[in-house]
Every structure is written in structure tokens, then in C-alpha cells.
Design a protein around this motif. Structure first.
Motif, PDB file in Angstrom:
ATOM      1  N   SER A   5      41.027 -13.294 -19.112  1.00 36.62           N
ATOM      2  CA  SER A   5      40.275 -12.524 -18.131  1.00 36.62           C
ATOM      3  C   SER A   5      40.075 -13.332 -16.846  1.00 36.62           C
ATOM      4  N   PHE A   6      39.726 -14.608 -16.997  1.00 33.16           N
ATOM      5  CA  PHE A   6      39.557 -15.486 -15.832  1.00 33.16           C
ATOM      6  C   PHE A   6      40.859 -15.603 -15.049  1.00 33.16           C
ATOM      7  N   LEU A   7      41.978 -15.823 -15.769  1.00 24.41           N
ATOM      8  CA  LEU A   7      43.269 -15.967 -15.101  1.00 24.41           C
ATOM      9  C   LEU A   7      43.677 -14.688 -14.382  1.00 24.41           C
ATOM     10  N   LEU A   8      43.456 -13.552 -15.002  1.00 22.57           N
ATOM     11  CA  LEU A   8      43.820 -12.283 -14.374  1.00 22.57           C
ATOM     12  C   LEU A   8      43.002 -12.018 -13.114  1.00 22.57           C
ATOM     13  N   ARG A   9      41.696 -12.239 -13.194  1.00 20.91           N
ATOM     14  CA  ARG A   9      40.850 -12.018 -12.015  1.00 20.91           C
ATOM     15  C   ARG A   9      41.191 -12.992 -10.892  1.00 20.91           C
ATOM     16  N   ALA A  10      41.375 -14.261 -11.240  1.00 21.84           N
ATOM     17  CA  ALA A  10      41.679 -15.262 -10.221  1.00 21.84           C
ATOM     18  C   ALA A  10      43.051 -15.012  -9.586  1.00 21.84           C
ATOM     19  N   THR A  11      44.026 -14.642 -10.407  1.00 26.02           N
ATOM     20  CA  THR A  11      45.358 -14.361  -9.880  1.00 26.02           C
ATOM     21  C   THR A  11      45.334 -13.117  -9.001  1.00 26.02           C
ATOM     22  N   ALA A  12      44.583 -12.112  -9.389  1.00 23.15           N
ATOM     23  CA  ALA A  12      44.467 -10.912  -8.556  1.00 23.15           C
ATOM     24  C   ALA A  12      43.854 -11.250  -7.206  1.00 23.15           C
ATOM     25  N   ALA A  13      42.854 -12.120  -7.202  1.00 19.26           N
ATOM     26  CA  ALA A  13      42.242 -12.530  -5.930  1.00 19.26           C
ATOM     27  C   ALA A  13      43.242 -13.282  -5.066  1.00 19.26           C
ATOM     28  N   VAL A  14      44.045 -14.157  -5.674  1.00 18.31           N
ATOM     29  CA  VAL A  14      45.052 -14.906  -4.913  1.00 18.31           C
ATOM     30  C   VAL A  14      46.120 -13.959  -4.361  1.00 18.31           C
ATOM     31  N   VAL A  15      46.555 -13.004  -5.171  1.00 14.02           N
ATOM     32  CA  VAL A  15      47.589 -12.062  -4.726  1.00 14.02           C
ATOM     33  C   VAL A  15      47.075 -11.190  -3.581  1.00 14.02           C
ATOM     34  N   LEU A  16      45.860 -10.687  -3.703  1.00 13.27           N
ATOM     35  CA  LEU A  16      45.301  -9.856  -2.635  1.00 13.27           C
ATOM     36  C   LEU A  16      45.112 -10.655  -1.345  1.00 13.27           C
ATOM     37  N   THR A  17      44.583 -11.855  -1.463  1.00  9.33           N
ATOM     38  CA  THR A  17      44.398 -12.699  -0.285  1.00  9.33           C
ATOM     39  C   THR A  17      45.743 -13.088   0.315  1.00  9.33           C
ATOM     40  N   ILE A  31      56.543 -18.373   4.633  1.00 13.63           N
ATOM     41  CA  ILE A  31      56.794 -19.387   3.615  1.00 13.63           C
ATOM     42  C   ILE A  31      55.529 -20.194   3.303  1.00 13.63           C
ATOM     43  N   PRO A  32      54.741 -20.637   4.300  1.00  9.42           N
ATOM     44  CA  PRO A  32      53.505 -21.341   3.951  1.00  9.42           C
ATOM     45  C   PRO A  32      52.519 -20.487   3.160  1.00  9.42           C
ATOM     46  N   VAL A  33      52.508 -19.176   3.388  1.00  6.95           N
ATOM     47  CA  VAL A  33      51.623 -18.302   2.609  1.00  6.95           C
ATOM     48  C   VAL A  33      52.011 -18.370   1.139  1.00  6.95           C
ATOM     49  N   ILE A  34      53.305 -18.341   0.850  1.00  6.71           N
ATOM     50  CA  ILE A  34      53.769 -18.436  -0.536  1.00  6.71           C
ATOM     51  C   ILE A  34      53.435 -19.811  -1.111  1.00  6.71           C
ATOM     52  N   GLY A  35      53.695 -20.871  -0.336  1.00  6.22           N
ATOM     53  CA  GLY A  35      53.429 -22.226  -0.810  1.00  6.22           C
ATOM     54  C   GLY A  35      51.956 -22.469  -1.106  1.00  6.22           C
ATOM     55  N   VAL A  36      51.108 -22.014  -0.216  1.00 15.84           N
ATOM     56  CA  VAL A  36      49.662 -22.180  -0.436  1.00 15.84           C
ATOM     57  C   VAL A  36      49.209 -21.332  -1.618  1.00 15.84           C
ATOM     58  N   GLY A  37      49.750 -20.129  -1.751  1.00 13.83           N
ATOM     59  CA  GLY A  37      49.409 -19.284  -2.907  1.00 13.83           C
ATOM     60  C   GLY A  37      49.780 -19.948  -4.224  1.00 13.83           C
ATOM     61  N   LEU A  38      50.958 -20.576  -4.278  1.00 15.22           N
ATOM     62  CA  LEU A  38      51.364 -21.287  -5.493  1.00 15.22           C
ATOM     63  C   LEU A  38      50.461 -22.486  -5.762  1.00 15.22           C
ATOM     64  N   ALA A  39      50.066 -23.194  -4.703  1.00 17.78           N
ATOM     65  CA  ALA A  39      49.162 -24.336  -4.886  1.00 17.78           C
ATOM     66  C   ALA A  39      47.800 -23.886  -5.397  1.00 17.78           C
ATOM     67  N   VAL A  40      47.299 -22.794  -4.861  1.00 17.74           N
ATOM     68  CA  VAL A  40      46.010 -22.260  -5.330  1.00 17.74           C
ATOM     69  C   VAL A  40      46.133 -21.801  -6.788  1.00 17.74           C
ATOM     70  N   GLU A  41      47.257 -21.210  -7.125  1.00 19.49           N
ATOM     71  CA  GLU A  41      47.464 -20.793  -8.516  1.00 19.49           C
ATOM     72  C   GLU A  41      47.500 -22.002  -9.451  1.00 19.49           C
ATOM     73  N   ALA A  42      48.073 -23.116  -8.996  1.00 13.28           N
ATOM     74  CA  ALA A  42      48.064 -24.342  -9.791  1.00 13.28           C
ATOM     75  C   ALA A  42      46.632 -24.824 -10.021  1.00 13.28           C
ATOM     76  N   VAL A  43      45.818 -24.757  -8.973  1.00 21.07           N
ATOM     77  CA  VAL A  43      44.414 -25.154  -9.112  1.00 21.07           C
ATOM     78  C   VAL A  43      43.680 -24.218 -10.070  1.00 21.07           C
ATOM     79  N   ILE A  44      44.002 -22.933 -10.033  1.00 16.10           N
ATOM     80  CA  ILE A  44      43.367 -21.973 -10.950  1.00 16.10           C
ATOM     81  C   ILE A  44      43.689 -22.334 -12.394  1.00 16.10           C
ATOM     82  N   PHE A  45      44.940 -22.653 -12.676  1.00 15.01           N
ATOM     83  CA  PHE A  45      45.289 -23.040 -14.046  1.00 15.01           C
ATOM     84  C   PHE A  45      44.618 -24.350 -14.435  1.00 15.01           C
TER      85      PHE A  45
END
Length: 91
Positions: A5-17, A31-45
């Protein structure tokens, strides 16, 4: 279930942002939007691993592996952009 549930909510927030930033950014900054999104997803995990390791010890390798994977993907996505940015604007 709480970790999922935490991963789904956090990933949804990252995708929307990220989608909003993608829409607002110029074509040079997609490209930086994708790179920063992947970095934020790494922090979420990483955070998910910190929060839920006691509840789900058998998934600790998954949390760590996904953190490393998303971090490396972020670096791989951002390196060509950084090279292009430096070539265009100097140091």
C-alpha cells in the motif's frame, strides 16, 4: 500488505508529480524529469525497506535490490543529459 500500500501510494504520487513536471518542462528537460523520478523512486524503496523490514524480513533483498536498480537507472538516464548540458553550456 502495508508495504505494498505504501509503495503504491508513493509511486502514484511520483508518477502524478512527474507527469505534471513533464507537461510543464520544455523538451530539453524531459530526460531530467525521468532521472529525478527514478531517483525519488529509489528513495521510496529505501524508505520502505527501513519502515517494513521488521514486518517483512523476507523482502529485505527486494527492497535493497530495487533501491540499487532504480538508483543505477537514474544515473544511467541522467549521464547523457549531463554530458549534453555541459557540452552546450560549458563547465
Amino acid at each position: 500488505m502495508r508495504a505494498l500500500s505504501f509503495l503504491l501510494r508513493a509511486t502514484a504520487a511520483v508518477v502524478l508529480t512527474g507527469a505534471l513536471a513533464w507537461w510543464l518542462a520544455g523538451s530539453f528537460f524531459h530526460i531530467p524529469v525521468i532521472g529525478v523520478g527514478l531517483a525519488v523512486e529509489a528513495v521510496i524503496f529505501w524508505v520502505c525497506g527501513l519502515l517494513y523490514t521488521e514486518d517483512y524480513p523476507h523482502h529485505m533483498a527486494t527492497f535493497a535490490g530495487m533501491t540499487v536498480l532504480f538508483g543505477l537507472l537514474s544515473i544511467a538516464v541522467m549521464l547523457p543529459f549531463a554530458r549534453q548540458f555541459v557540452m552546450l553550456h560549458g563547465t
